[in-house]
Scaffold this active site. Sequence first.
Site, PDB file in Angstrom:
ATOM      1  N   ARG A 110       0.845  -1.189   0.000  1.00 14.97           N
ATOM      2  CA  ARG A 110       0.000   0.000   0.000  1.00 14.97           C
ATOM      3  C   ARG A 110       0.884   1.245   0.000  1.00 14.97           C
ATOM      4  O   ARG A 110       1.811   1.352   0.805  1.00 14.97           O
ATOM      5  CB  ARG A 110      -0.892  -0.005   1.233  1.00 14.97           C
ATOM      6  CG  ARG A 110      -1.847   1.178   1.322  1.00 14.97           C
ATOM      7  CD  ARG A 110      -2.698   1.081   2.561  1.00 14.97           C
ATOM      8  NE  ARG A 110      -3.501  -0.146   2.558  1.00 14.97           N
ATOM      9  CZ  ARG A 110      -4.209  -0.564   3.595  1.00 14.97           C
ATOM     10  NH1 ARG A 110      -4.201   0.126   4.720  1.00 14.97           N
ATOM     11  NH2 ARG A 110      -4.920  -1.676   3.510  1.00 14.97           N
ATOM     12  N   ASN A 136      -2.781 -13.480   1.641  1.00 23.85           N
ATOM     13  CA  ASN A 136      -3.349 -13.897   2.933  1.00 23.85           C
ATOM     14  C   ASN A 136      -4.332 -12.851   3.449  1.00 23.85           C
ATOM     15  O   ASN A 136      -4.354 -12.516   4.628  1.00 23.85           O
ATOM     16  CB  ASN A 136      -2.253 -14.193   3.964  1.00 23.85           C
ATOM     17  CG  ASN A 136      -1.372 -12.996   4.293  1.00 23.85           C
ATOM     18  OD1 ASN A 136      -1.291 -12.036   3.530  1.00 23.85           O
ATOM     19  ND2 ASN A 136      -0.687 -13.055   5.430  1.00 23.85           N
ATOM     20  N   ALA A 158      -8.150 -11.341   4.290  1.00 20.70           N
ATOM     21  CA  ALA A 158      -9.356 -11.901   4.894  1.00 20.70           C
ATOM     22  C   ALA A 158     -10.247 -12.445   3.780  1.00 20.70           C
ATOM     23  O   ALA A 158     -10.153 -12.011   2.619  1.00 20.70           O
ATOM     24  CB  ALA A 158     -10.090 -10.829   5.694  1.00 20.70           C
ATOM     25  N   ARG A 172     -13.757  -8.695  -3.858  1.00 25.68           N
ATOM     26  CA  ARG A 172     -14.240  -7.305  -3.831  1.00 25.68           C
ATOM     27  C   ARG A 172     -13.339  -6.382  -4.646  1.00 25.68           C
ATOM     28  O   ARG A 172     -13.790  -5.330  -5.116  1.00 25.68           O
ATOM     29  CB  ARG A 172     -14.346  -6.820  -2.386  1.00 25.68           C
ATOM     30  CG  ARG A 172     -15.462  -7.506  -1.594  1.00 25.68           C
ATOM     31  CD  ARG A 172     -15.750  -6.771  -0.295  1.00 25.68           C
ATOM     32  NE  ARG A 172     -14.639  -6.817   0.641  1.00 25.68           N
ATOM     33  CZ  ARG A 172     -14.436  -7.805   1.518  1.00 25.68           C
ATOM     34  NH1 ARG A 172     -15.258  -8.857   1.553  1.00 25.68           N
ATOM     35  NH2 ARG A 172     -13.409  -7.766   2.345  1.00 25.68           N
ATOM     36  N   LYS A 188     -11.497 -14.172  11.706  1.00 27.39           N
ATOM     37  CA  LYS A 188     -10.124 -13.685  11.590  1.00 27.39           C
ATOM     38  C   LYS A 188      -9.232 -14.493  12.530  1.00 27.39           C
ATOM     39  O   LYS A 188      -9.592 -14.757  13.674  1.00 27.39           O
ATOM     40  CB  LYS A 188     -10.060 -12.201  11.944  1.00 27.39           C
ATOM     41  CG  LYS A 188      -8.680 -11.580  11.751  1.00 27.39           C
ATOM     42  CD  LYS A 188      -8.707 -10.077  11.972  1.00 27.39           C
ATOM     43  CE  LYS A 188      -9.316  -9.359  10.789  1.00 27.39           C
ATOM     44  NZ  LYS A 188      -9.162  -7.887  10.885  1.00 27.39           N
ATOM     45  N   ASP A 226       1.585 -19.081  12.201  1.00 25.38           N
ATOM     46  CA  ASP A 226       1.926 -18.198  11.086  1.00 25.38           C
ATOM     47  C   ASP A 226       3.007 -18.800  10.193  1.00 25.38           C
ATOM     48  O   ASP A 226       2.767 -19.140   9.040  1.00 25.38           O
ATOM     49  CB  ASP A 226       2.388 -16.840  11.619  1.00 25.38           C
ATOM     50  CG  ASP A 226       1.229 -15.914  11.944  1.00 25.38           C
ATOM     51  OD1 ASP A 226       0.210 -15.975  11.244  1.00 25.38           O
ATOM     52  OD2 ASP A 226       1.342 -15.121  12.894  1.00 25.38           O
ATOM     53  N   GLY A 252       7.391 -38.930  21.899  1.00 29.89           N
ATOM     54  CA  GLY A 252       7.686 -40.025  20.991  1.00 29.89           C
ATOM     55  C   GLY A 252       7.696 -41.398  21.613  1.00 29.89           C
ATOM     56  O   GLY A 252       8.188 -42.349  21.016  1.00 29.89           O
TER      57      GLY A 252
END
EC number: 2.8.3.16
Length: 424
Positions: free
Chosen positions: A38, A96, A98, A104, A136, A168, A247
Amino acid sequence: MAKALNGVRILDFTHVQSGPTCTQLLAWFGADVIKVERPGTGDITRGQLQDVPNADSLYFTMLNHNKRSITLDAKNPKGKEVLTALIKSCDVMVENFAPGVLDRMGFSWENIQKINPKLIVASIKGFGPGPFEDCKVYENVAQCTGGSASTTGFRDGLPLVTGAQIGDSGTGLHLALGIVTALFHRTHSGKGQRVTVAMQDSVLNLCRVKMRDQQRLAHGPLKEYSQFGEGIPFGDATPRAGNDSGGGQPGRILKCKGWETDPNAYIYFITQAAVWEKICDVIGEPTWKTDPNYAKPGARLPRLNEIFGRIEQWTMTKTKFEVMNICNPFDIPCGPILSMKEIAEDKSLYATGTLVEVDHPTRGKYISVGNPIKLSDSPADVRRSPLLGEHTDEILRDVLKFSESQVSDIRSSGALGEVPLAAE
């Protein structure tokens, strides 16, 4: 030397951590990653957790190496034209946002296919289709909904999130594999496809041993868990097990010399059955090798607290590195709890490229984690992250082949950011 992904161009519409983790890995392997940001602000992490005034934060720089940056207002008609041209010229788009954001913007999957039928569109979402798909999600939410938090911590304490960014960064790594797989598939099909990874799914994939234990509960107690030896009944869900090994080999974190003042003077110690007799000799309990209460793994399970208590008596007389030096020749599995300071000072990690020192024009030198995947014929070099919009003109001219007048028109439209005022 040519990189593995040379010739692959990626349109990077990602931000924060999950998506940038994916695209950075692909950039390390040689892909040309064009990060769309942006105008004016860019990726929000440029200004988050800022430690050096007027410089990109480490949060941003450590997730965006080897990329090029273009600023673009996709709501601007000219900006939309540029974005359309980028879609035509790229092999992969990664996003990634929303749910619904791309639609849109006018770039639904159907529209993208019309623009470039070979484009692979890779997306990270919080959840897959279901009751939570529009919610979210952030790192800790993914850990909590993916089974990690409910199985991390101690039985009598709160659920815990892990310090590792499995939600993430873990999702970004999964997506990178999906993208490379789709690129290979395209060599046969000639078509693009959608690649989607949900953060909940990625965390659950990394917690598969806990789903294993969930099913084992139907057939009896989990005997390698501490609570079995303590005589505490199991419930109907996989419990939190502290630092027990996952384990099947009993393990604990034990105090070492200096633990009273050093928060990391600990070692992880596993009582592997194959080296049990060596453990007995090392800690000074040779009779345990033949004592029926200790000699066999099954006999030891109800006595794990006692056994690890005795091992800890021994480890507390040594530093964590001394314990390692003593145990390693006997193949006794153990590992020191290393602080981030200790890791950052480990010269061997720089020699392998696991840690790298990067120079940046506004913040100076900093340490970053390098590529954890080493290819013998495609070594990864780590280059600094881009300044905001640093490569805008370069991309417009060299990638999209716009003329000087076209670039001027695009710039004057405001699609690349604020239009400079004319001199009076």
